[in-house]
Write an enzyme that holds these catalytic residues in place. Structure first.
Site, PDB file in Angstrom:
ATOM      1  N   LEU A  48     -41.648  45.749  -0.021  1.00 31.93           N
ATOM      2  CA  LEU A  48     -42.834  45.314   0.707  1.00 31.93           C
ATOM      3  C   LEU A  48     -44.043  45.971   0.067  1.00 31.93           C
ATOM      4  CD1 LEU A  48     -41.956  45.467   4.534  1.00 31.93           C
ATOM      5  CD2 LEU A  48     -42.408  43.423   3.169  1.00 31.93           C
ATOM      6  N   ASP A  49     -45.101  45.186  -0.197  1.00 27.98           N
ATOM      7  CA  ASP A  49     -46.335  45.743  -0.740  1.00 27.98           C
ATOM      8  C   ASP A  49     -46.959  46.710   0.263  1.00 27.98           C
ATOM      9  OD1 ASP A  49     -46.128  44.241  -3.068  1.00 27.98           O
ATOM     10  OD2 ASP A  49     -47.273  42.562  -2.236  1.00 27.98           O
ATOM     11  N   PRO A  50     -47.808  47.633  -0.204  1.00 27.69           N
ATOM     12  CA  PRO A  50     -48.473  48.558   0.732  1.00 27.69           C
ATOM     13  C   PRO A  50     -49.226  47.848   1.850  1.00 27.69           C
ATOM     14  CG  PRO A  50     -48.729  49.336  -1.515  1.00 27.69           C
ATOM     15  CD  PRO A  50     -48.077  47.984  -1.617  1.00 27.69           C
ATOM     16  N   LEU A  51     -49.822  46.677   1.568  1.00 30.99           N
ATOM     17  CA  LEU A  51     -50.542  45.921   2.585  1.00 30.99           C
ATOM     18  C   LEU A  51     -49.620  45.444   3.706  1.00 30.99           C
ATOM     19  CD1 LEU A  51     -53.082  44.258   3.562  1.00 30.99           C
ATOM     20  CD2 LEU A  51     -52.272  42.416   2.067  1.00 30.99           C
ATOM     21  N   ALA A  52     -48.373  45.136   3.351  1.00 34.30           N
ATOM     22  CA  ALA A  52     -47.434  44.514   4.292  1.00 34.30           C
ATOM     23  C   ALA A  52     -46.802  45.546   5.221  1.00 34.30           C
ATOM     24  CB  ALA A  52     -46.349  43.767   3.521  1.00 34.30           C
TER      25      ALA A  52
END
Length: 310
Positions: A48-52
């Site tokens: 998961l990306d940091p944004l997610a």
């Protein structure tokens, strides 16, 4: 491997469903859990990306061998997007530009485009992604300002549904297979509408049987007892794999790495070798085995059940 590590891996071995908070990489989550359970191993089953935020399944101890099976299971996301913008990352974290003379898109127009993005589709991953380009990560090349192309790849989108729309913002629910970039879906949908779009938020709500409602929150106070108390059984990683339920004698043979002669009617009809999850009389995952129809035999490949007196 030392006996100390082996004992630790046997004691702390299972699947951990974590609710990843924003701002952390998946690797940072792994590192936090690793500090609490070391020397037992831990790895994550899907970045998961940091944004997610949302469901991040960690495999611990001997169950790290099941990571690829968790990754194979369908994933559900809720994504938020805004029309009329483009970004070098395809989301709000990148360098954002406004779409010149962006027209107003209607809900009906957006909904009419959605079937184009359902089924097996071709998708180009974002420039800022973990895709390998000549041995380098795409995001490393992008950060260096290098020019490169990423080839389209086939991905599976099982469901795509509009949950909310208020121009220029909209929200989608997406159920998809491994390797699908939700950022790319939003980008391509915006391009098809002639408006451009970027992702502003993303929540992974499910991977196979692992849901957000049952995920453990990652906090600074998280303890070893909380981790061990929330470990899920290995069998959840292989729900989508054909099962073979063995008896006690077969369990003993498999735990010692021996092949089994089996009746073919106990397996899906196939002419090629397939992977099978072997389940004990108590309903536990014993092994990942290979069914060899030509030889009518089941060959253990990964054994999770220790032989007696070991």
């Amino acid at each position: 491997m030392s006996s100390k590590k082996s004992d630790a891996d046997l004691k702390i071995s299972g699947l951990l469903n974590i609710n990843k908070p924003p701002g952390l990489t998946s690797r940072q989550v792994v590192n936090q859990i690793q500090k609490l359970i070391k020397p037992a191993r831990v790895g994550h089953a899907g970045t998961l990306d940091p944004l997610a935020t949302g469901v991040l399944v960690l495999c611990t101890g001997s169950n790290t061998r099941l990571i690829r099976f968790v990754q194979q299971q369908p994933k559900e996301y809720i994504g938020e997007f805004v029309l009329g913008k483009r970004s070098d990352t395809d989301d709000i974290t990148g360098e954002i530009s406004e779409t010149p003379d962006c027209r107003t898109v209607t809900q009906q127009e957006l909904e009419a485009c959605l079937p184009t993005f359902q089924g097996r589709i071709e998708q180009i991953p974002p420039q800022y992604s973990a895709v390998h380009i000549d041995g380098r990560r795409a995001y490393d090349l992008a950060r260096l300002g290098k020019s490169f192309e990423i080839q389209p790849r086939e991905v599976d989108v099982y469901e795509i549904e509009l949950l909310d729309f208020s121009f220029p913002r909209f929200q989608l629910r997406i159920v998809c297979g491994s390797g699908t970039y939700i950022r790319s879906l939003g980008r391509d949908l915006g391009d098809q509408l002639g408006a451009g779009a970027i992702m502003t938020a993303l929540v992974r709500t499910r991977i196979g049987p692992f849901s957000l409602g049952s995920a453990l929150d990652l906090t600074e106070e998280l303890s070893l007892d909380q981790i061990t108390g929330n470990l899920q059984p290995a069998i959840l990683a292989v729900e989508h794999v054909p099962h073979y339920h063995c008896d006690e004698n077969e369990l003993l043979s498999l735990s010692q790495g021996q092949k089994l002669q089996c009746a073919s009617e106990r397996f899906p009809a196939t002419q090629v070798n397939i992977e099978v999850a072997v389940i004990s009389p108590k309903g536990e995952l014993v092994a990942i085995a290979e069914w060899e129809p030509a030889e009518h035999q089941l060959s253990p490949r990964q054994v999770f059940y220790p032989a007696p007196n070991n």
